[in-house]
Design an enzyme around this catalytic site. Structure first.
Site, PDB file in Angstrom:
ATOM      1  CB  CYS A 131      33.458 -42.333  52.804  1.00 54.50           C
ATOM      2  SG  CYS A 131      34.390 -40.697  52.333  1.00 54.50           S
ATOM      3  CB  CYS A 134      33.196 -40.989  49.284  1.00 51.31           C
ATOM      4  SG  CYS A 134      34.661 -40.855  50.433  1.00 51.31           S
ATOM      5  CG  ASP A 135      29.836 -43.060  49.101  1.00 48.61           C
ATOM      6  OD1 ASP A 135      30.495 -42.931  48.030  1.00 48.61           O
ATOM      7  OD2 ASP A 135      30.211 -44.178  49.802  1.00 48.61           O
TER       8      ASP A 135
END
Ligand code: NAP
Length: 300
Positions: A131, A134-135
């Site tokens: 992701c 997200c990261d």
């Protein structure tokens, strides 16, 4: 007994919920984590009509939920432990007990597909991610790779190019599956380097990923790319664990439906990424949810 139980709170499930509320049936949506589905991981949704500025997926998912709840949809945040489905009876087993419904709409979506190479699991959270939104921030000013050639990989590469020093986009073929527009944008970025016709053969590093070994399929040549992280975007796997052995699945693992989203079990429908859809987008998931709910309401 519920008229309709909707399982999963992504665009398909929330759209089904909106239609059920407007249809005046007794419906409830079950979600184990958070609503919005996979789009909450998308930094920009460029192809949902009416939103020319490309809202972030989180905001779009939240807007779907607000809409459904405003119309009266009851969302229960609980995991479904078991589903027992037959033409005559549908039973949901939750930690709090059993619930029966006349109809069930399966909207559990899909998970990212792993690359399937040695040590991949060991590096999850230590260099391997599924992701980018997200990261990605963990890799600010660093060098990363994105693996894949679809919309997810190419849009991830674009997103990461704004954060990272360098992005290798590794694809196993010459042609990308991603939309022309995404390709055009990605190819215009100075810090995205295409690594084509290449597969990742080895993940290198002790505890933290530090490099990838890639093999050019045309020349047979191996090379090592030093990276701080790698984002795997090689497709998705429909989330069918709960219904395997009950609902008919296709060889690719998706739920087989007809044009009304009906599965092989009467009163059991599937909508969105979990089913055999020719196009996995927010708009098609919403449409599936609307069709499934409309058909299910006719049976209630
Ligand atoms: P996808 O379209 O299935 O693409 C997967 C990519 O990964 C393909 O390029 C495939 O290569 C490659 N791949 C598969 N297995 C591999 C392996 N073992 N090793 C290396 N490469 C591998 O998946 P996606 O990009 O996640 O998209 C899923 C769905 O969501 C699609 O319908 C997509 O349109 C949709 N989506 C839409 C948007 C948007 O509209 N903004 C954003 C994200 C996703 P080959 O091409 O050689 O098969």
């Amino acid at each position: 007994m519920l008229d309709i139980a909707i399982i999963g709170g992504g665009p398909a499930g929330l759209s089904a919920g909106i239609y059920c509320m407007r249809g005046g049936v007794l419906a409830r949506l079950y979600e184990e984590m958070f609503t919005g589905g996979q789009i909450v991981k998308t930094h920009r949704v460029d192809n949902y009509p009416g939103f020319s500025e490309g809202p972030d997926g989180f905001a779009l998912g939240a807007a779907f939920e607000t809409h459904a709840v405003k119309l009266g949809l009851n969302i229960e945040y609980a995991p479904i432990l078991k589903l027992t489905l037959s033409d005559e009876k549908k039973v949901l087993t939750l930690p709090s007990g059993e619930v029966e419904a006349k109809c069930v709409i399966l909207c559990m979506g899909a998970n990212p597909r792993p690359l399937g190479i040695d040590r991949e699991n060991d590096f999850v959270g230590s260099g391997i991610s599924y992701c980018a939104t997200c990261d990605g921030a963990f890799y600010r000013n660093k060098t990363v790779a994105v693996i894949g050639g679809g919309d997810t990989a190419v849009s991830d590469a674009i997103y990461l190019s704004a954060l990272c020093k360098k992005v290798y986009l590794i694809h196993r073929r010459e042609q990308f599956r991603a939309s022309e527009q995404l390709q055009k944008t990605a190819f215009s970025k100075d810090n995205i380097e295409l690594v084509l016709n290449s597969t990742v053969e080895e993940l290198v590093g002790e505890k933290q990923l530090s490099a990838l070994t890639v093999k050019n399929k045309l020349t047979g040549e191996h090379k090592t790319l030093e990276v701080d992280g790698a984002f795997v975007a090689v497709g998705i796997v429909p989330r069918t664990e709960l219904v395997r052995g009950q609902v008919e699945l296709l060889p690719d693992g998706s739920v087989k439906t007809d044009e009304f989203m009906q599965t092989n079990i009467k009163g059991v429908f599937a909508a969105g990424d979990i089913r055999n859809t020719p196009l996995r987008q927010v708009i098609t998931a919403c449409a599936d949810g609307a069709i499934a709910a409309t058909r299910a309401m006719e049976l209630c």
